[in-house]
Design a protein around this motif. Structure first.
Motif, PDB file in Angstrom:
ATOM      1  N   GLY A  14      27.763  34.717  38.001  1.00  0.00           N
ATOM      2  CA  GLY A  14      27.562  35.184  39.376  1.00  0.00           C
ATOM      3  C   GLY A  14      28.845  35.583  40.057  1.00  0.00           C
ATOM      4  O   GLY A  14      28.901  35.669  41.288  1.00  0.00           O
ATOM      5  N   LYS A  15      29.881  35.887  39.279  1.00  0.00           N
ATOM      6  CA  LYS A  15      31.181  36.223  39.841  1.00  0.00           C
ATOM      7  C   LYS A  15      31.131  37.512  40.672  1.00  0.00           C
ATOM      8  O   LYS A  15      31.574  37.536  41.827  1.00  0.00           O
ATOM      9  N   THR A  16      30.600  38.569  40.081  1.00  0.00           N
ATOM     10  CA  THR A  16      30.551  39.845  40.793  1.00  0.00           C
ATOM     11  C   THR A  16      29.587  39.785  41.978  1.00  0.00           C
ATOM     12  O   THR A  16      29.870  40.340  43.049  1.00  0.00           O
ATOM     13  N   THR A  17      28.468  39.110  41.798  1.00  0.00           N
ATOM     14  CA  THR A  17      27.526  38.941  42.919  1.00  0.00           C
ATOM     15  C   THR A  17      28.206  38.218  44.073  1.00  0.00           C
ATOM     16  O   THR A  17      28.028  38.581  45.245  1.00  0.00           O
ATOM     17  N   THR A  18      29.006  37.218  43.741  1.00  0.00           N
ATOM     18  CA  THR A  18      29.746  36.482  44.771  1.00  0.00           C
ATOM     19  C   THR A  18      30.765  37.385  45.448  1.00  0.00           C
ATOM     20  O   THR A  18      30.889  37.386  46.682  1.00  0.00           O
ATOM     21  N   ALA A  19      31.490  38.178  44.671  1.00  0.00           N
ATOM     22  CA  ALA A  19      32.504  39.065  45.240  1.00  0.00           C
ATOM     23  C   ALA A  19      31.879  40.077  46.204  1.00  0.00           C
ATOM     24  O   ALA A  19      32.361  40.282  47.322  1.00  0.00           O
ATOM     25  N   ILE A  20      30.792  40.717  45.768  1.00  0.00           N
ATOM     26  CA  ILE A  20      30.134  41.739  46.589  1.00  0.00           C
ATOM     27  C   ILE A  20      29.622  41.150  47.901  1.00  0.00           C
ATOM     28  O   ILE A  20      29.845  41.707  48.987  1.00  0.00           O
ATOM     29  N   ASN A  21      28.934  40.039  47.797  1.00  0.00           N
ATOM     30  CA  ASN A  21      28.271  39.510  48.991  1.00  0.00           C
ATOM     31  C   ASN A  21      29.219  38.780  49.935  1.00  0.00           C
ATOM     32  O   ASN A  21      29.029  38.825  51.156  1.00  0.00           O
ATOM     33  N   ASP A  39      37.311  44.657  36.949  1.00  0.00           N
ATOM     34  CA  ASP A  39      36.511  44.443  35.739  1.00  0.00           C
ATOM     35  C   ASP A  39      36.144  45.807  35.134  1.00  0.00           C
ATOM     36  O   ASP A  39      35.533  46.632  35.814  1.00  0.00           O
ATOM     37  N   PRO A  40      36.513  46.060  33.870  1.00  0.00           N
ATOM     38  CA  PRO A  40      36.206  47.357  33.255  1.00  0.00           C
ATOM     39  C   PRO A  40      34.719  47.721  33.280  1.00  0.00           C
ATOM     40  O   PRO A  40      34.368  48.899  33.197  1.00  0.00           O
ATOM     41  N   GLN A  41      33.843  46.721  33.391  1.00  0.00           N
ATOM     42  CA  GLN A  41      32.417  47.025  33.476  1.00  0.00           C
ATOM     43  C   GLN A  41      32.058  47.740  34.777  1.00  0.00           C
ATOM     44  O   GLN A  41      31.031  48.420  34.860  1.00  0.00           O
ATOM     45  N   GLY A  42      32.885  47.562  35.802  1.00  0.00           N
ATOM     46  CA  GLY A  42      32.682  48.266  37.065  1.00  0.00           C
ATOM     47  C   GLY A  42      31.430  47.867  37.816  1.00  0.00           C
ATOM     48  O   GLY A  42      30.904  48.640  38.619  1.00  0.00           O
ATOM     49  N   ASN A  43      30.950  46.648  37.598  1.00  0.00           N
ATOM     50  CA  ASN A  43      29.689  46.245  38.226  1.00  0.00           C
ATOM     51  C   ASN A  43      29.788  46.109  39.741  1.00  0.00           C
ATOM     52  O   ASN A  43      28.829  46.396  40.454  1.00  0.00           O
ATOM     53  N   ASP A  89      37.939  53.057  31.740  1.00  0.00           N
ATOM     54  CA  ASP A  89      39.337  53.233  31.328  1.00  0.00           C
ATOM     55  C   ASP A  89      40.122  51.933  31.440  1.00  0.00           C
ATOM     56  O   ASP A  89      41.097  51.717  30.718  1.00  0.00           O
ATOM     57  N   LEU A  90      39.689  51.084  32.358  1.00  0.00           N
ATOM     58  CA  LEU A  90      40.387  49.827  32.588  1.00  0.00           C
ATOM     59  C   LEU A  90      40.372  48.926  31.353  1.00  0.00           C
ATOM     60  O   LEU A  90      41.222  48.045  31.209  1.00  0.00           O
ATOM     61  N   PHE A 121      39.381  40.821  48.392  1.00  0.00           N
ATOM     62  CA  PHE A 121      38.779  40.054  47.303  1.00  0.00           C
ATOM     63  C   PHE A 121      39.012  40.819  46.004  1.00  0.00           C
ATOM     64  O   PHE A 121      38.848  42.039  45.957  1.00  0.00           O
ATOM     65  N   ILE A 122      39.385  40.104  44.949  1.00  0.00           N
ATOM     66  CA  ILE A 122      39.601  40.714  43.639  1.00  0.00           C
ATOM     67  C   ILE A 122      38.534  40.195  42.687  1.00  0.00           C
ATOM     68  O   ILE A 122      38.455  38.993  42.423  1.00  0.00           O
ATOM     69  N   ASP A 123      37.703  41.105  42.192  1.00  0.00           N
ATOM     70  CA  ASP A 123      36.685  40.738  41.213  1.00  0.00           C
ATOM     71  C   ASP A 123      37.314  40.843  39.828  1.00  0.00           C
ATOM     72  O   ASP A 123      37.465  41.930  39.282  1.00  0.00           O
ATOM     73  N   CYS A 124      37.695  39.702  39.259  1.00  0.00           N
ATOM     74  CA  CYS A 124      38.403  39.673  37.981  1.00  0.00           C
ATOM     75  C   CYS A 124      37.410  39.752  36.812  1.00  0.00           C
ATOM     76  O   CYS A 124      36.255  39.358  36.937  1.00  0.00           O
ATOM     77  N   PRO A 125      37.873  40.245  35.671  1.00  0.00           N
ATOM     78  CA  PRO A 125      36.991  40.318  34.490  1.00  0.00           C
ATOM     79  C   PRO A 125      36.740  38.930  33.909  1.00  0.00           C
ATOM     80  O   PRO A 125      37.496  37.987  34.176  1.00  0.00           O
ATOM     81  N   PRO A 126      35.697  38.784  33.094  1.00  0.00           N
ATOM     82  CA  PRO A 126      35.378  37.480  32.491  1.00  0.00           C
ATOM     83  C   PRO A 126      36.263  37.190  31.282  1.00  0.00           C
ATOM     84  O   PRO A 126      35.792  37.117  30.145  1.00  0.00           O
ATOM     85  N   SER A 127      37.553  37.047  31.533  1.00  0.00           N
ATOM     86  CA  SER A 127      38.514  36.718  30.486  1.00  0.00           C
ATOM     87  C   SER A 127      39.776  36.211  31.165  1.00  0.00           C
ATOM     88  O   SER A 127      39.901  36.285  32.393  1.00  0.00           O
ATOM     89  N   LEU A 128      40.703  35.701  30.374  1.00  0.00           N
ATOM     90  CA  LEU A 128      41.971  35.246  30.936  1.00  0.00           C
ATOM     91  C   LEU A 128      43.125  36.111  30.427  1.00  0.00           C
ATOM     92  O   LEU A 128      44.212  35.626  30.129  1.00  0.00           O
ATOM     93  N   GLY A 129      42.877  37.433  30.336  1.00  0.00           N
ATOM     94  CA  GLY A 129      43.884  38.373  29.864  1.00  0.00           C
ATOM     95  C   GLY A 129      44.778  38.867  30.983  1.00  0.00           C
ATOM     96  O   GLY A 129      44.840  38.289  32.076  1.00  0.00           O
ATOM     97  N   LEU A 130      45.459  39.982  30.724  1.00  0.00           N
ATOM     98  CA  LEU A 130      46.445  40.499  31.667  1.00  0.00           C
ATOM     99  C   LEU A 130      45.837  41.018  32.966  1.00  0.00           C
ATOM    100  O   LEU A 130      46.489  40.999  34.005  1.00  0.00           O
ATOM    101  N   LEU A 131      44.601  41.486  32.922  1.00  0.00           N
ATOM    102  CA  LEU A 131      43.965  41.929  34.160  1.00  0.00           C
ATOM    103  C   LEU A 131      43.732  40.748  35.101  1.00  0.00           C
ATOM    104  O   LEU A 131      44.063  40.805  36.290  1.00  0.00           O
TER     105      LEU A 131
END
Length: 258
Positions: A14-21, A39-43, A89-90, A121-131
């Motif tokens: 629910g990360k992106t849902t939380t960010a949006i709302n 997030d490269p998925q761009g959701n 592209d991300l 607010f920064i919607d981060c991707p589901p990973s612990l990489g450089l993004l």
């Protein structure tokens, strides 16, 4: 500007849902708000109605090409809410950032000095990489959505270790503003047990508000609007409004837009 990263390396929490709302709730409360889709998925971009063919300047260009924040941000249908959209592209940014100068500081540099917003607010991707690392280094606070399931605490411990490393090496001011329990189902006894365990371990870090499983939250992105717009009286929307109020109480007092 207060910058809050919304992160959890586990997907589907629910990360992106939380960010949006949350971004929508803050904008509705009079805060000049920016949502950065990292997030490269761009959701998050899709959920705010930004078509994929209208994302020419995105978070990729912000991080890799040195474009100015004003060139990459655009208005949404929500008054006082802008977004830096993301494109596929991300997904290649992780590779390109490996050899880049100041690879962990790119987002912080892009946001430095901006006075156009009260909060980002920064919607981060589901990973612990450089993004995600760029998101954490650029932020004042971290908000963690935590799904009410058996493995929740196990995944959280890894994220907290990463936060500690970021504090030590890159951003000593980074703090955890709170953990929000998502996908809460009172009909499931395991859900109650997980929530109890999380509160026992993390105490006041856990927000009082829990976000329930709610079909309207799932439906809203397909219409290109936040749940707070799609159905502001549904259980999910009411929970996010309560969560926004709790979050505001935990933030430094800042002047808001009229």
């Amino acid at each position: 500007m207060i910058v809050i990263a919304i992160a959890n390396q586990k997907g589907g929490v629910g990360k992106t849902t939380t960010a949006i709302n949350l971004a929508t709730a803050f904008a509705a409360s009079g805060w000049r708000t920016l949502l950065i889709d990292l997030d490269p998925q761009g959701n998050a971009s899709t959920g705010l109605g930004i078509p994929r063919n209208e994302r020419e300047n995105s978070s990729f260009e912000l991080l890799l090409d040195g474009l100015d924040l004003k060139e990459c941000s655009r208005a949404t249908s929500i008054p006082l809410l802008d977004i830096v959209p993301a494109t596929v592209d991300l997904s290649g940014a992780e590779v390109e950032l490996v050899n880049a100068q100041d690879r962990t500081q790119r987002l912080r540099s892009a946001l430095d000095g901006t006075t156009d917003y009260d909060i980002a607010f920064i919607d981060c991707p589901p990973s612990l990489g450089l993004l995600t690392l760029n998101g954490l280094v650029a932020s004042d606070k971290l908000l963690v959505p935590l799904q009410c399931e058996f493995f929740a605490l196990e995944g959280l411990s890894q994220l907290l270790q990463t936060v500690e490393q970021v504090q030590q090496r890159f951003n000593e001011g980074l703090g955890i503003v709170g953990i929000t329990l998502t996908m809460f189902d009172r009909r499931n006894r395991l859900t109650d047990q997980v929530a109890e365990d999380v509160r026992e371990v993390l105490g006041d870090l856990v927000f009082d508000t829990v976000v329930p499983r709610n079909v309207r939250l799932s439906e809203a992105p397909s219409h290109g609007v936040p749940a707070l717009v799609y159905d502001h009286n549904c259980a999910g929307s009411l929970a996010y409004m309560d969560l926004a109020r709790e979050l505001i109480d935990r933030l430094p007092k800042r002047r808001k837009a009229a």
